[in-house]
Design a protein around this motif. Structure first.
Motif, PDB file in Angstrom:
ATOM      1  N   ASP A 186       0.702  -1.307   0.162  1.00 28.70           N
ATOM      2  CA  ASP A 186       0.030  -0.013   0.023  1.00 28.70           C
ATOM      3  C   ASP A 186       0.732   1.499   0.139  1.00 28.70           C
ATOM      4  O   ASP A 186       0.279   2.380   0.351  1.00 28.70           O
ATOM      5  CB  ASP A 186      -1.047   0.098   1.346  1.00 28.70           C
ATOM      6  N   GLN A 187       2.324   1.097  -0.210  1.00 30.39           N
ATOM      7  CA  GLN A 187       2.911   2.179  -0.274  1.00 30.39           C
ATOM      8  C   GLN A 187       4.050   1.906  -1.322  1.00 30.39           C
ATOM      9  O   GLN A 187       4.473   1.066  -1.985  1.00 30.39           O
ATOM     10  CB  GLN A 187       3.796   2.495   1.231  1.00 30.39           C
ATOM     11  N   LYS A 210       0.476   6.627  -0.255  1.00 37.04           N
ATOM     12  CA  LYS A 210      -0.611   6.112  -1.008  1.00 37.04           C
ATOM     13  C   LYS A 210      -0.081   5.806  -2.208  1.00 37.04           C
ATOM     14  O   LYS A 210       0.155   6.581  -3.099  1.00 37.04           O
ATOM     15  CB  LYS A 210      -1.652   7.475  -1.123  1.00 37.04           C
ATOM     16  N   ILE A 211      -0.373   4.339  -2.502  1.00 36.35           N
ATOM     17  CA  ILE A 211       0.247   3.838  -3.738  1.00 36.35           C
ATOM     18  C   ILE A 211      -0.238   4.211  -5.163  1.00 36.35           C
ATOM     19  O   ILE A 211       0.373   4.377  -5.846  1.00 36.35           O
ATOM     20  CB  ILE A 211       0.006   2.330  -3.721  1.00 36.35           C
ATOM     21  N   ASP A 212      -1.536   4.676  -5.029  1.00 33.96           N
ATOM     22  CA  ASP A 212      -2.229   5.284  -6.246  1.00 33.96           C
ATOM     23  C   ASP A 212      -1.826   6.619  -6.533  1.00 33.96           C
ATOM     24  O   ASP A 212      -2.430   7.070  -7.572  1.00 33.96           O
ATOM     25  CB  ASP A 212      -3.757   5.350  -6.191  1.00 33.96           C
ATOM     26  N   SER A 234       4.748  -2.034   2.609  1.00 32.62           N
ATOM     27  CA  SER A 234       3.438  -2.268   3.145  1.00 32.62           C
ATOM     28  C   SER A 234       3.544  -1.579   4.442  1.00 32.62           C
ATOM     29  O   SER A 234       4.516  -1.726   5.326  1.00 32.62           O
ATOM     30  CB  SER A 234       3.273  -3.748   3.307  1.00 32.62           C
ATOM     31  N   SER A 235       2.528  -0.846   4.924  1.00 28.43           N
ATOM     32  CA  SER A 235       2.395  -0.324   6.223  1.00 28.43           C
ATOM     33  C   SER A 235       2.289  -1.171   7.433  1.00 28.43           C
ATOM     34  O   SER A 235       2.423  -0.875   8.624  1.00 28.43           O
ATOM     35  CB  SER A 235       1.274   0.595   6.176  1.00 28.43           C
ATOM     36  N   ALA A 246       0.570  -3.240  -8.219  1.00 33.56           N
ATOM     37  CA  ALA A 246       0.770  -3.533  -6.600  1.00 33.56           C
ATOM     38  C   ALA A 246       1.046  -5.054  -6.637  1.00 33.56           C
ATOM     39  O   ALA A 246       2.299  -5.525  -6.052  1.00 33.56           O
ATOM     40  CB  ALA A 246      -0.160  -3.149  -5.933  1.00 33.56           C
TER      41      ALA A 246
END
Length: 229
Positions: free
Chosen positions: A39-40, A114-116, A140-141, A212
């Motif tokens: 997610d990062q 924020k990966i997006d 990943s967080s 991702a």
């Protein structure tokens, strides 16, 4: 005093192993795997400027870097997630022209939580003067939480192996004597500068350039169990 303490600890450790070597043991390895969706994104990029005058090259590069840092801040990225990796000014003497060509370069790493936001940020960075993407790594967080889960699975795996070996050998499995975590924190790089260069021209037309997928967090342990009779 400190050296004496170290020697005492070494003696205790050596004594412990000499004691265990005189007893029958079962030695096993354990593997724990946990999958997680990243997610990062950790992005490492550089601003590079070249020219014939060192002071002008350095000044120009600093101005570009300042614009890049201000852009990142304007996008809501915390200063804690932005780090300068290295800065240099190099004299590349051109023998065929018999003159110097100075190159100033500053490398920066930024964590995008924020990966997006990746595509938008990269586009903005190139507009502000970034001309090299050195590394892109998915993160990943909840990586530490998942690593803890993987450790438990690795211990369970080792214990199961030891129990099976003990049963097959018709002996009683005793307590664990030693456990060593053999894992590495290294995460393979998903993207390189060469891959980025190949896709750079088509970036403007792409709606999404980062897939991702899943990350696999792996923990390897070694464990020694006593055999009881």
């Amino acid at each position: 005093m400190k050296s004496k303490i170290v020697w005492v600890l070494l003696l205790i450790s050596s004594f412990g192993w000499s004691q265990i070597e005189s007893k029958p043991i079962i030695y096993v390895t354990g593997l724990g795997k946990v999958r997680v969706v990243p997610d990062q994104v950790e992005l490492t990029f550089a601003v590079e400027t070249s020219g014939s005058k060192a002071n002008e090259v350095q000044k120009s590069n600093m101005q570009k870097v300042d614009a890049v840092l201000k852009y990142l801040t304007s996008q809501g990225i915390s200063s804690n997630d932005i780090q300068t990796e290295r800065v240099y000014l190099n004299d590349q003497f051109l023998f065929e022209r018999k003159k110097s060509n100075y190159v100033a370069r500053q490398q920066i790493t930024v964590l995008l939580k924020k990966i997006d936001s990746y595509d938008k940020i990269v586009e903005g960075l190139t507009e502000k003067g970034v001309n090299a993407i050195d590394n892109v790594q998915l993160k990943s967080s909840v990586a530490e939480q998942k690593k803890s889960e993987a450790r438990k699975l690795a211990v369970e795996s080792a214990k199961k192996k030891a129990a099976e070996l003990a049963a097959a050998s018709e002996v009683k499995l005793g307590k664990v004597f030693n456990i060593t975590d053999m894992s590495s924190d290294y995460v393979p790089t998903q993207f390189t500068k060469q891959i980025y260069a190949m896709a750079e021209n088509s970036m403007a037309d792409a709606t999404q350039s980062l897939a991702a997928g899943e990350m696999e967090i792996i923990v390897n342990i070694q464990a020694t169990y006593l055999i009881e009779y």
